[in-house]
Design a protein around this motif. Structure first.
Motif, PDB file in Angstrom:
ATOM      1  N   PRO A   1       0.834  -1.199   0.000  1.00  0.00           N
ATOM      2  CA  PRO A   1       0.000   0.000   0.000  1.00  0.00           C
ATOM      3  C   PRO A   1       0.871   1.254   0.000  1.00  0.00           C
ATOM      4  N   ARG A   2       0.394   2.288  -0.637  1.00  0.00           N
ATOM      5  CA  ARG A   2       1.162   3.523  -0.737  1.00  0.00           C
ATOM      6  C   ARG A   2       0.960   4.371   0.507  1.00  0.00           C
ATOM      7  N   LYS A   3       2.053   4.966   0.953  1.00  0.00           N
ATOM      8  CA  LYS A   3       2.020   5.788   2.151  1.00  0.00           C
ATOM      9  C   LYS A   3       1.362   7.137   1.867  1.00  0.00           C
ATOM     10  N   TYR A   4       1.568   7.637   0.653  1.00  0.00           N
ATOM     11  CA  TYR A   4       1.043   8.950   0.282  1.00  0.00           C
ATOM     12  C   TYR A   4      -0.025   8.790  -0.797  1.00  0.00           C
ATOM     13  N   PRO A   5      -1.119   9.572  -0.698  1.00  0.00           N
ATOM     14  CA  PRO A   5      -2.142   9.508  -1.758  1.00  0.00           C
ATOM     15  C   PRO A   5      -1.567   9.979  -3.096  1.00  0.00           C
ATOM     16  N   GLU A   6      -2.101   9.475  -4.177  1.00  0.00           N
ATOM     17  CA  GLU A   6      -1.622   9.813  -5.518  1.00  0.00           C
ATOM     18  C   GLU A   6      -1.755  11.312  -5.797  1.00  0.00           C
ATOM     19  N   GLU A   7      -2.820  11.945  -5.306  1.00  0.00           N
ATOM     20  CA  GLU A   7      -3.016  13.379  -5.535  1.00  0.00           C
ATOM     21  C   GLU A   7      -1.891  14.188  -4.897  1.00  0.00           C
ATOM     22  N   LEU A   8      -1.488  13.809  -3.672  1.00  0.00           N
ATOM     23  CA  LEU A   8      -0.395  14.503  -2.992  1.00  0.00           C
ATOM     24  C   LEU A   8       0.913  14.308  -3.756  1.00  0.00           C
ATOM     25  N   ARG A   9       1.119  13.115  -4.229  1.00  0.00           N
ATOM     26  CA  ARG A   9       2.331  12.819  -4.993  1.00  0.00           C
ATOM     27  C   ARG A   9       2.406  13.673  -6.258  1.00  0.00           C
ATOM     28  N   GLU A  10       1.309  13.727  -7.003  1.00  0.00           N
ATOM     29  CA  GLU A  10       1.275  14.522  -8.229  1.00  0.00           C
ATOM     30  C   GLU A  10       1.489  16.003  -7.939  1.00  0.00           C
ATOM     31  N   ARG A  11       0.845  16.502  -6.898  1.00  0.00           N
ATOM     32  CA  ARG A  11       0.989  17.922  -6.528  1.00  0.00           C
ATOM     33  C   ARG A  11       2.425  18.229  -6.128  1.00  0.00           C
ATOM     34  N   ALA A  12       3.012  17.369  -5.315  1.00  0.00           N
ATOM     35  CA  ALA A  12       4.385  17.584  -4.854  1.00  0.00           C
ATOM     36  C   ALA A  12       5.364  17.590  -6.024  1.00  0.00           C
ATOM     37  N   VAL A  13       5.195  16.666  -6.950  1.00  0.00           N
ATOM     38  CA  VAL A  13       6.083  16.596  -8.117  1.00  0.00           C
ATOM     39  C   VAL A  13       5.918  17.854  -8.958  1.00  0.00           C
ATOM     40  N   ARG A  14       4.678  18.265  -9.181  1.00  0.00           N
ATOM     41  CA  ARG A  14       4.427  19.474  -9.979  1.00  0.00           C
ATOM     42  C   ARG A  14       5.080  20.698  -9.340  1.00  0.00           C
ATOM     43  N   LEU A  15       4.899  20.860  -8.025  1.00  0.00           N
ATOM     44  CA  LEU A  15       5.511  21.990  -7.314  1.00  0.00           C
ATOM     45  C   LEU A  15       7.040  21.932  -7.394  1.00  0.00           C
ATOM     46  N   ALA A  16       7.596  20.749  -7.217  1.00  0.00           N
ATOM     47  CA  ALA A  16       9.053  20.604  -7.226  1.00  0.00           C
ATOM     48  C   ALA A  16       9.633  20.886  -8.601  1.00  0.00           C
ATOM     49  N   VAL A  17       8.983  20.388  -9.640  1.00  0.00           N
ATOM     50  CA  VAL A  17       9.475  20.624 -11.001  1.00  0.00           C
ATOM     51  C   VAL A  17       9.428  22.110 -11.322  1.00  0.00           C
ATOM     52  N   GLU A  18       8.327  22.779 -10.947  1.00  0.00           N
ATOM     53  CA  GLU A  18       8.214  24.221 -11.187  1.00  0.00           C
ATOM     54  C   GLU A  18       9.274  24.994 -10.405  1.00  0.00           C
ATOM     55  N   ALA A  19       9.499  24.623  -9.159  1.00  0.00           N
ATOM     56  CA  ALA A  19      10.479  25.317  -8.323  1.00  0.00           C
ATOM     57  C   ALA A  19      11.895  25.104  -8.849  1.00  0.00           C
ATOM     58  N   ARG A  20      12.181  23.943  -9.389  1.00  0.00           N
ATOM     59  CA  ARG A  20      13.525  23.650  -9.896  1.00  0.00           C
ATOM     60  C   ARG A  20      13.798  24.348 -11.230  1.00  0.00           C
TER      61      ARG A  20
END
Length: 106
Positions: A4-23
């Protein structure tokens, strides 16, 4: 079936999007993963792995895509099953070939 995944898929997608934009922005690039990870309650190394995989999946970085990894795992499972079935058939063939009192087909 995976763990089972520790983090929901929505949180994962949001975090990746924020990180890619910030980088992308040189001003916010330094420490972006650590900062975003702390804000969202995600380990920075976990976020780094997610971002790397997203970059691979997008074709921005070399590596095995998620789709290819799933396909490889599926093929490896199939190979294991076929090898097992082949071993069973070899054993059965050897058993019937060595059966005493059985008339030969010669």
């Amino acid at each position: 079936m995976g763990a089972p995944r520790k983090y929901p898929e929505e949180l994962r997608e949001r975090a990746v999007r924020l990180a890619v934009e910030a980088r992308r922005d040189p001003i916010t690039r330094a420490g972006a993963l650590r900062r975003i990870g702390e804000q969202l309650g995600i380990n920075p190394e976990t976020l780094r792995n997610w971002v790397q995989q997203a970059e691979i999946d997008a074709g921005d970085r070399p590596g095995v895509t998620t789709e290819d990894a799933h396909r490889i795992a599926e093929l490896e499972r199939e190979v294991r099953e076929l090898r097992r079935a082949n071993q069973i058939l070899k054993s059965a063939s050897a058993f019937f070939a060595a059966e005493p009192g059985r008339p030969s087909s010669r």
